[in-house]
Write an enzyme that holds these catalytic residues in place. Structure first.
Site, short mmCIF file in Angstrom:
data_model
loop_
_atom_site.label_atom_id
_atom_site.label_comp_id
_atom_site.label_asym_id
_atom_site.label_seq_id
_atom_site.Cartn_x
_atom_site.Cartn_y
_atom_site.Cartn_z
N LYS A 180 30.50 21.68 52.33
CA LYS A 180 29.32 23.04 53.18
C LYS A 180 29.08 24.06 52.66
O LYS A 180 29.89 24.70 52.39
CB LYS A 180 30.41 23.15 54.34
CG LYS A 180 29.43 24.02 55.72
CD LYS A 180 30.31 25.49 56.09
CE LYS A 180 30.81 26.43 55.35
NZ LYS A 180 29.80 26.88 55.43
N GLY A 232 35.16 30.99 47.29
CA GLY A 232 34.77 32.48 48.45
C GLY A 232 35.60 33.39 48.45
O GLY A 232 36.29 33.78 47.78
N SER A 233 36.05 34.19 49.50
CA SER A 233 36.86 35.40 49.45
C SER A 233 37.93 35.03 49.56
O SER A 233 38.78 34.03 50.16
CB SER A 233 36.17 35.79 50.57
OG SER A 233 36.56 35.60 51.86
N THR A 234 38.44 35.77 49.37
CA THR A 234 40.60 35.76 49.80
C THR A 234 41.05 35.90 51.16
O THR A 234 41.67 35.34 51.82
CB THR A 234 41.32 37.28 48.63
OG1 THR A 234 41.26 37.22 47.17
CG2 THR A 234 42.63 36.85 48.51
N ALA A 236 38.77 35.05 53.21
CA ALA A 236 38.67 33.45 53.93
C ALA A 236 39.56 32.15 53.16
O ALA A 236 39.95 31.73 54.04
CB ALA A 236 37.27 33.14 53.61
N GLY A 237 39.85 32.43 52.03
CA GLY A 237 41.05 31.86 51.76
C GLY A 237 42.29 32.05 52.56
O GLY A 237 43.12 30.99 52.54
N GLU A 254 39.72 29.14 45.22
CA GLU A 254 38.96 29.46 44.23
C GLU A 254 38.72 31.12 44.60
O GLU A 254 37.72 30.91 45.62
CB GLU A 254 37.86 28.82 43.37
CG GLU A 254 38.39 27.99 43.04
CD GLU A 254 38.88 28.27 40.99
OE1 GLU A 254 39.43 29.47 40.82
OE2 GLU A 254 39.39 27.25 40.50
N CYS A 288 32.72 36.34 40.91
CA CYS A 288 34.39 36.70 40.88
C CYS A 288 34.51 36.93 39.91
O CYS A 288 35.85 37.54 39.78
CB CYS A 288 34.89 35.21 41.62
SG CYS A 288 34.28 33.67 40.64
N GLU A 386 36.85 44.01 45.57
CA GLU A 386 35.48 43.49 45.02
C GLU A 386 34.43 44.45 45.53
O GLU A 386 34.10 44.82 46.89
CB GLU A 386 35.38 42.32 45.19
CG GLU A 386 36.25 41.17 44.71
CD GLU A 386 35.32 39.63 45.32
OE1 GLU A 386 35.98 39.24 45.77
OE2 GLU A 386 35.41 39.05 44.29
P1 NAD Z 1 33.44 33.62 51.73
O1 NAD Z 1 34.39 33.49 51.92
O2 NAD Z 1 32.67 35.02 52.71
O3 NAD Z 1 32.06 32.64 52.02
C1 NAD Z 1 32.69 31.24 51.15
C2 NAD Z 1 32.21 30.41 52.14
O4 NAD Z 1 33.44 30.09 53.26
C3 NAD Z 1 31.12 30.28 52.93
O5 NAD Z 1 30.22 28.57 52.79
C4 NAD Z 1 31.51 30.40 54.17
O6 NAD Z 1 30.32 29.95 55.60
C5 NAD Z 1 32.44 29.78 54.12
N1 NAD Z 1 33.51 30.53 54.77
C6 NAD Z 1 33.43 31.34 55.44
N2 NAD Z 1 35.06 31.81 56.17
C7 NAD Z 1 36.01 30.88 56.73
C8 NAD Z 1 36.74 30.54 56.47
N3 NAD Z 1 37.36 31.31 57.61
N4 NAD Z 1 37.18 28.88 57.27
C9 NAD Z 1 36.20 27.79 56.61
N5 NAD Z 1 34.80 28.66 55.69
C10 NAD Z 1 34.47 29.70 55.69
O7 NAD Z 1 32.57 34.58 50.45
P2 NAD Z 1 31.39 34.61 49.80
O8 NAD Z 1 30.62 36.09 50.66
O9 NAD Z 1 30.23 33.51 49.95
O10 NAD Z 1 31.23 34.42 47.84
C11 NAD Z 1 31.88 35.66 47.37
C12 NAD Z 1 33.08 35.64 47.63
O11 NAD Z 1 33.48 34.19 46.48
C13 NAD Z 1 34.09 36.41 46.93
O12 NAD Z 1 35.18 37.15 47.41
C14 NAD Z 1 33.31 35.99 44.87
O13 NAD Z 1 35.09 36.33 44.07
C15 NAD Z 1 34.23 34.63 45.49
N6 NAD Z 1 34.19 33.62 44.49
C16 NAD Z 1 35.12 32.85 43.81
C17 NAD Z 1 35.15 32.47 42.71
C18 NAD Z 1 36.28 31.77 41.99
O14 NAD Z 1 35.96 30.60 41.49
N7 NAD Z 1 37.61 32.49 41.90
C19 NAD Z 1 33.55 31.93 42.81
C20 NAD Z 1 32.89 32.01 43.27
C21 NAD Z 1 32.94 33.78 44.27
#
Ligand code: NAD
Length: 484
Positions: A180, A232-234, A236-237, A254, A288, A386
């Site tokens: 996704k 993605g974001s912490t 959401a993680g 990540e 990130c 961030e």
């Molecule tokens: P985000 O967490 O908002 O979204 C990331 C992805 O997850 C998107 O596809 C989103 O639709 C999906 N998503 C969001 N909430 C979800 C949930 N609860 N369950 C399942 N899927 C969900 O992040 P973003 O704004 O797209 O990206 C920026 C973030 O990503 C920053 O925090 C950045 O540090 C992090 N990031 C980390 C790395 C790494 O390798 N550590 C690399 C790139 C980006």
């Protein structure tokens, strides 16, 4: 006038085939001026069920996982070669949806995923899946098997790179995968689907479901998904980990970062000022692992400020298709407004804004002027959250132990750097920093090194063999007595 991607993808890639679908069309906009540059079919809840069912059925049938590793390798290599031929188109597509400079896309953001594709295609065929363990009495066959159905969820800032770091090792291991991608940047990754299809990937093995957080939540919660890999974001993680805990699904996370660069008094400041700029400002700071906290000894604070002020003033903000541009737009108006709120906070917080601090008034897209802020308090929002924009904070310190303490005083633990002419001291400090990666004097990591974070920056590692093994389960088969 830049050449923008012009994509109208009405079908969904489900079970390795393009199928008609009824979900909402996602309009993708160029962050440089908010023009629509593509429309991509979005997934709806029923598509998640269909894609996971296809993945489950293909995994259980076993056609892909039982394909000899050398054949899996050859197929993935064919897909890599197909994409290798498309570098200029991939780069333009990426700049159109992400707004990164075309130079960055052409030199890094496309070639790097292609290299990783090649690496995992090769590893599929050379990895030692079987091992013999012998205690003198009995022997066991320890074998590595694919983990099963993988759900991969990716952010917008590396539209090809992050999907590749999940899809390729998972496929290389013999898993079936449902990806996704982010709704902001779902265009470039469509070419990965075409390449894998053309290379002959069997039915059911790979699906792409563009969509927002709700589709992501449904996917990671699905009982037929064995492993979730998320970038993605912490915030959401954390949610994803909870959703996976009930069925003990495997997770790789990540997440965010707030990396610190520790400058020591003996550092080569010219080199530092030159090298820290791409490390902090790549993708307009939307990375990130961006090194956005610069910890600087009070004794040389003025010198560091002068050099960085000079480097910041030389940055050109503008059209990312223009070769002269260093800083392109941010991904969206929401992100631009968020960064603006940090800049406003800086003004009221007592920190000193040395360069920038505002947004250009003569541009239509989501631009922010590169901003250098000094005397930032490490406990403030500027240093703890961030920002994800072209903003660098200078934080003064008095001695080495304070520098290490400040670097580690963060919920994150992704990356960091140490700048010194004393290699032994640099290594000693690197060992004290609680992050997954540390760059001495801005050196790049060797290819094959692991990428990932300590603390709330994540769980697990990507890249190299470290990013392959999480897609394998380990089975021990008791074979019987050792025959001498
Ligand atoms: P985000 O967490 O908002 O979204 C990331 C992805 O997850 C998107 O596809 C989103 O639709 C999906 N998503 C969001 N909430 C979800 C949930 N609860 N369950 C399942 N899927 C969900 O992040 P973003 O704004 O797209 O990206 C920026 C973030 O990503 C920053 O925090 C950045 O540090 C992090 N990031 C980390 C790395 C790494 O390798 N550590 C690399 C790139 C980006």
């Amino acid at each position: 006038m830049p050449v923008l991607a012009d994509v109208n993808q009405e079908n969904l890639f489900i079970g390795s085939r393009w199928l008609p679908a009824n979900g909402p069309m996602i309009e993708v906009r160029y962050p440089g001026d908010n023009r629509v540059v593509g429309r991509v079919r979005g997934a709806q809840p029923a598509d998640v069920d269909t894609a996971v069912a296809a993945a489950r059925a293909s995994f259980d049938r076993g056609e892909w996982r039982r394909t000899p590793a050398e054949e899996r390798s050859a197929l993935l290599l064919r897909a890599t070669e197909i994409l290798d031929q498309q570098l200029p188109e991939l780069a333009r597509s990426m700049t159109s949806e992400l707004g990164c400079t075309l130079a960055f896309a052409t030199q890094h953001h496309v070639p790097s995923p292609l290299r990783n594709m090649r690496f995992y295609a090769g590893l599929a065929g050379t990895y030692e899946y079987d091992e013999k363990v012998d205690d003198g009495t009995n022997w066991s066959l320890v074998t590595r098997e694919p983990v099963g159905v993988v759900a991969a969820v990716t952010p917008w800032n590396a539209p090809l790179g992050t999907p590749v770091l999940k899809v390729m090792p998972a496929l290389a291991a013999g898993c079936s995968v449902v990806l996704k991608p982010s709704p902001e940047t779902p265009i470039t990754v469509q070419r990965l689907a075409y390449a894998l299809q053309e290379a002959g990937l069997p039915e059911g093995v790979f699906s792409i479901l563009p969509g927002g957080a709700a589709i992501g939540q449904q996917l990671v919660s699905h009982p037929d998904v064995d492993k979730v890999t998320f970038t993605g974001s912490t915030a959401a993680g954390r949610d994803i980990m909870q959703r996976c805990s009930g069925r003990v699904a495997r997770v790789t996370l990540e997440l965010g970062g707030k990396s610190a660069a520790i400058v020591l008094p003996d550092a080569d400041l010219d080199m530092f000022a030159r090298k820290i700029m791409p490390m902090a400002m790549m993708l307009s700071g939307q990375a990130c692992n961006a090194q956005t906290r610069v910890l600087v000894p009070r004794s040389i604070q003025g010198e560091v400020e002068d050099r960085l002020t000079d480097a910041f003033r030389r940055l050109t903000v503008g059209d990312p298709f223009d070769e002269a541009t260093d800083i392109g737009p941010l991904i969206s108006s929401t992100q631009r407004d968020r960064v603006q709120s940090f800049l406003d906070f800086a003004t009221s917080s007592g920190a000193r804004t040395l360069v920038g601090g505002d947004v250009p008034t003569d541009r239509e897209g989501w631009f922010v002027n590169p901003t250098l802020i000094s005397d930032v308090d490490n406990t403030s929002r500027l240093a703890q959250e961030e920002i994800f924009g072209p903003v660098l904070s200078l934080i003064p310190f008095d001695d080495e132990s304070e520098a290490i303490h400040l670097a580690n005083a963060s919920i994150y633990g992704l990356s960091g750097s140490v700048w010194t002419e004393d290699a032994e001291r640099g290594l000693r400090i690197a060992r004290e920093i609680r992050t997954g990666m540390v760059h001495l004097n801005g050196h790049g990591l060797a290819k094959g090194s692991p990428f990932g974070g300590y603390k709330q920056s994540g769980i697990g590692r990507e890249m190299g063999v470290y990013g392959f093994e999480p897609y394998l389960e380990t089975k021990a088969i008791a074979m019987g007595p050792v025959v001498s």
